[in-house]
Design a protein around this motif. Structure first.
Motif, mmCIF file in Angstrom:
data_model
loop_
_atom_site.group_PDB
_atom_site.id
_atom_site.type_symbol
_atom_site.label_atom_id
_atom_site.label_comp_id
_atom_site.label_asym_id
_atom_site.label_seq_id
_atom_site.Cartn_x
_atom_site.Cartn_y
_atom_site.Cartn_z
ATOM 1 N N ASP A 147 0.844 -1.186 0.000
ATOM 2 C CA ASP A 147 0.000 0.000 0.000
ATOM 3 C C ASP A 147 0.887 1.246 0.000
ATOM 4 O O ASP A 147 2.081 1.159 0.284
ATOM 5 N N ILE A 148 0.303 2.394 -0.336
ATOM 6 C CA ILE A 148 1.072 3.636 -0.357
ATOM 7 C C ILE A 148 0.347 4.740 0.404
ATOM 8 O O ILE A 148 -0.860 4.678 0.612
ATOM 9 N N ALA A 149 1.117 5.738 0.801
ATOM 10 C CA ALA A 149 0.580 6.959 1.405
ATOM 11 C C ALA A 149 1.013 8.123 0.528
ATOM 12 O O ALA A 149 2.135 8.154 0.018
ATOM 13 N N VAL A 150 0.099 9.082 0.337
ATOM 14 C CA VAL A 150 0.371 10.278 -0.462
ATOM 15 C C VAL A 150 0.058 11.496 0.402
ATOM 16 O O VAL A 150 -1.042 11.610 0.944
ATOM 17 N N GLY A 151 1.026 12.388 0.538
ATOM 18 C CA GLY A 151 0.832 13.591 1.340
ATOM 19 C C GLY A 151 0.240 14.730 0.526
ATOM 20 O O GLY A 151 0.522 14.879 -0.666
ATOM 21 N N ALA A 152 -0.589 15.520 1.183
ATOM 22 C CA ALA A 152 -1.152 16.750 0.629
ATOM 23 C C ALA A 152 -1.001 17.816 1.714
ATOM 24 O O ALA A 152 -1.964 18.177 2.392
ATOM 25 N N PRO A 153 0.216 18.322 1.928
ATOM 26 C CA PRO A 153 0.502 19.151 3.098
ATOM 27 C C PRO A 153 -0.180 20.516 3.128
ATOM 28 O O PRO A 153 -0.245 21.124 4.189
ATOM 29 N N PHE A 154 -0.702 20.978 2.007
ATOM 30 C CA PHE A 154 -1.341 22.295 2.001
ATOM 31 C C PHE A 154 -2.857 22.210 1.828
ATOM 32 O O PHE A 154 -3.508 23.203 1.540
ATOM 33 N N VAL A 158 -8.430 8.820 4.475
ATOM 34 C CA VAL A 158 -7.822 10.151 4.393
ATOM 35 C C VAL A 158 -7.668 10.639 5.825
ATOM 36 O O VAL A 158 -8.637 10.723 6.571
ATOM 37 N N ILE A 159 -6.430 10.923 6.206
ATOM 38 C CA ILE A 159 -6.130 11.334 7.578
ATOM 39 C C ILE A 159 -5.769 12.809 7.555
ATOM 40 O O ILE A 159 -4.867 13.225 6.832
ATOM 41 N N SER A 160 -6.471 13.602 8.337
ATOM 42 C CA SER A 160 -6.233 15.037 8.394
ATOM 43 C C SER A 160 -5.407 15.392 9.628
ATOM 44 O O SER A 160 -5.626 14.841 10.704
ATOM 45 N N GLY A 161 -4.488 16.325 9.453
ATOM 46 C CA GLY A 161 -3.705 16.809 10.586
ATOM 47 C C GLY A 161 -4.588 17.429 11.653
ATOM 48 O O GLY A 161 -4.239 17.420 12.831
ATOM 49 N N ALA A 162 -5.745 17.941 11.257
ATOM 50 C CA ALA A 162 -6.666 18.543 12.220
ATOM 51 C C ALA A 162 -7.209 17.511 13.208
ATOM 52 O O ALA A 162 -7.563 17.850 14.335
ATOM 53 N N GLU A 163 -7.265 16.243 12.802
ATOM 54 C CA GLU A 163 -7.794 15.185 13.660
ATOM 55 C C GLU A 163 -6.788 14.709 14.694
ATOM 56 O O GLU A 163 -7.154 14.070 15.668
ATOM 57 N N SER A 183 -1.820 24.100 15.943
ATOM 58 C CA SER A 183 -0.578 24.524 15.304
ATOM 59 C C SER A 183 -0.004 23.468 14.358
ATOM 60 O O SER A 183 1.017 23.680 13.743
ATOM 61 N N MET A 184 -0.666 22.294 14.254
ATOM 62 C CA MET A 184 -0.204 21.245 13.343
ATOM 63 C C MET A 184 -0.542 21.664 11.916
ATOM 64 O O MET A 184 -1.670 21.524 11.470
ATOM 65 N N GLN A 185 0.407 22.216 11.234
ATOM 66 C CA GLN A 185 0.227 22.650 9.850
ATOM 67 C C GLN A 185 1.163 21.845 8.956
ATOM 68 O O GLN A 185 2.173 21.335 9.420
ATOM 69 N N THR A 186 0.818 21.757 7.707
ATOM 70 C CA THR A 186 1.589 21.041 6.675
ATOM 71 C C THR A 186 1.784 19.567 7.014
ATOM 72 O O THR A 186 2.807 18.977 6.679
ATOM 73 N N PHE A 187 0.800 18.970 7.660
ATOM 74 C CA PHE A 187 0.787 17.543 7.954
ATOM 75 C C PHE A 187 0.854 16.789 6.631
ATOM 76 O O PHE A 187 0.091 17.069 5.712
ATOM 77 N N GLY A 188 1.785 15.877 6.493
ATOM 78 C CA GLY A 188 1.953 15.134 5.250
ATOM 79 C C GLY A 188 3.087 15.644 4.392
ATOM 80 O O GLY A 188 3.277 15.203 3.272
ATOM 81 N N TYR A 189 3.865 16.593 4.924
ATOM 82 C CA TYR A 189 5.003 17.154 4.195
ATOM 83 C C TYR A 189 6.076 16.087 3.957
ATOM 84 O O TYR A 189 6.774 16.113 2.956
ATOM 85 N N PRO A 208 2.666 -2.746 9.532
ATOM 86 C CA PRO A 208 3.589 -1.629 9.326
ATOM 87 C C PRO A 208 2.977 -0.308 9.772
ATOM 88 O O PRO A 208 1.777 -0.088 9.629
ATOM 89 N N ASP A 209 3.804 0.550 10.330
ATOM 90 C CA ASP A 209 3.355 1.837 10.845
ATOM 91 C C ASP A 209 3.803 2.953 9.903
ATOM 92 O O ASP A 209 4.589 2.734 8.985
ATOM 93 N N LEU A 210 3.314 4.172 10.135
ATOM 94 C CA LEU A 210 3.597 5.307 9.255
ATOM 95 C C LEU A 210 4.016 6.516 10.083
ATOM 96 O O LEU A 210 3.325 6.891 11.030
ATOM 97 N N LEU A 211 5.142 7.113 9.721
ATOM 98 C CA LEU A 211 5.568 8.379 10.317
ATOM 99 C C LEU A 211 5.196 9.502 9.364
ATOM 100 O O LEU A 211 5.467 9.421 8.164
ATOM 101 N N VAL A 212 4.557 10.551 9.901
ATOM 102 C CA VAL A 212 4.135 11.692 9.093
ATOM 103 C C VAL A 212 4.777 12.942 9.673
ATOM 104 O O VAL A 212 4.614 13.242 10.850
ATOM 105 N N GLY A 213 5.504 13.653 8.833
ATOM 106 C CA GLY A 213 6.164 14.875 9.258
ATOM 107 C C GLY A 213 5.448 16.112 8.768
ATOM 108 O O GLY A 213 4.599 16.050 7.869
ATOM 109 N N SER A 214 5.780 17.236 9.370
ATOM 110 C CA SER A 214 5.194 18.527 9.005
ATOM 111 C C SER A 214 6.278 19.592 9.128
ATOM 112 O O SER A 214 7.378 19.320 9.605
ATOM 113 N N LEU A 215 5.944 20.794 8.720
ATOM 114 C CA LEU A 215 6.858 21.920 8.916
ATOM 115 C C LEU A 215 6.603 22.600 10.253
ATOM 116 O O LEU A 215 7.222 23.605 10.557
#
Length: 144
Positions: free
Chosen positions: A40-47, A70-75, A80-86, A100-107
């Protein structure tokens, strides 16, 4: 698909997201999170708002066109969590549960660990329903 040592001239699949979202800024193979034998894959949409991550499952026919989640940084974090999925990194089983687990970074100087886990485990292959037949005449809103 590899044909004679190269790729086909036309894409076999194109995934799209909102143009303002930077959909596809980060992409990661995340392993087989639903344990069906396909990666499986994950695709970020940070903006896209505070940022989103789209999870796509694969199958014998290839990658599915519709995201399974679809996982939102707001959830997940503070306002202050902005650009989730960067940034995305997946495929490693951090907690040892065989998923398998997933690490998601932001700015926003934050990294979120999303741990995959089973939703249901069926250990017995016998499934019994009572009653064995449903009488449609008894299926009224009052009986719910």
């Amino acid at each position: 698909m590899n044909e004679a040592g190269g790729f086909q001239p036309e894409p076999s699949l194109e995934l799209t997201g909102p143009s303002y979202s930077a959909f596809g800024f980060a992409i990661a193979s995340i392993g087989d999170i639903n344990q069906d034998g396909f990666q499986d894959i994950a695709v970020g949409a940070p903006f896209e708002g505070p940022g989103k991550v789209y999870i796509y499952h694969s199958s014998a026919e290839g990658l599915r066109r519709i995201p399974s989640q679809v996982i939102s940084g707001a959830e997940l974090g503070p306002a202050s969590m902005q650009t989730f999925g960067y940034a995305l990194s997946g495929g490693l089983d951090v907690d040892g549960n065989s998923y398998p687990d997933l690490l998601v970074g932001s700015l926003a100087e934050r990294v979120v660990l999303l741990r995959a886990r089973p939703v249901i485990n069926i250990l017995d292959k016998t499934f019994t329903v009572t009653p064995s037949k449903v009488d449609p005449a008894r299926c009224t809103p009052d009986s719910w």
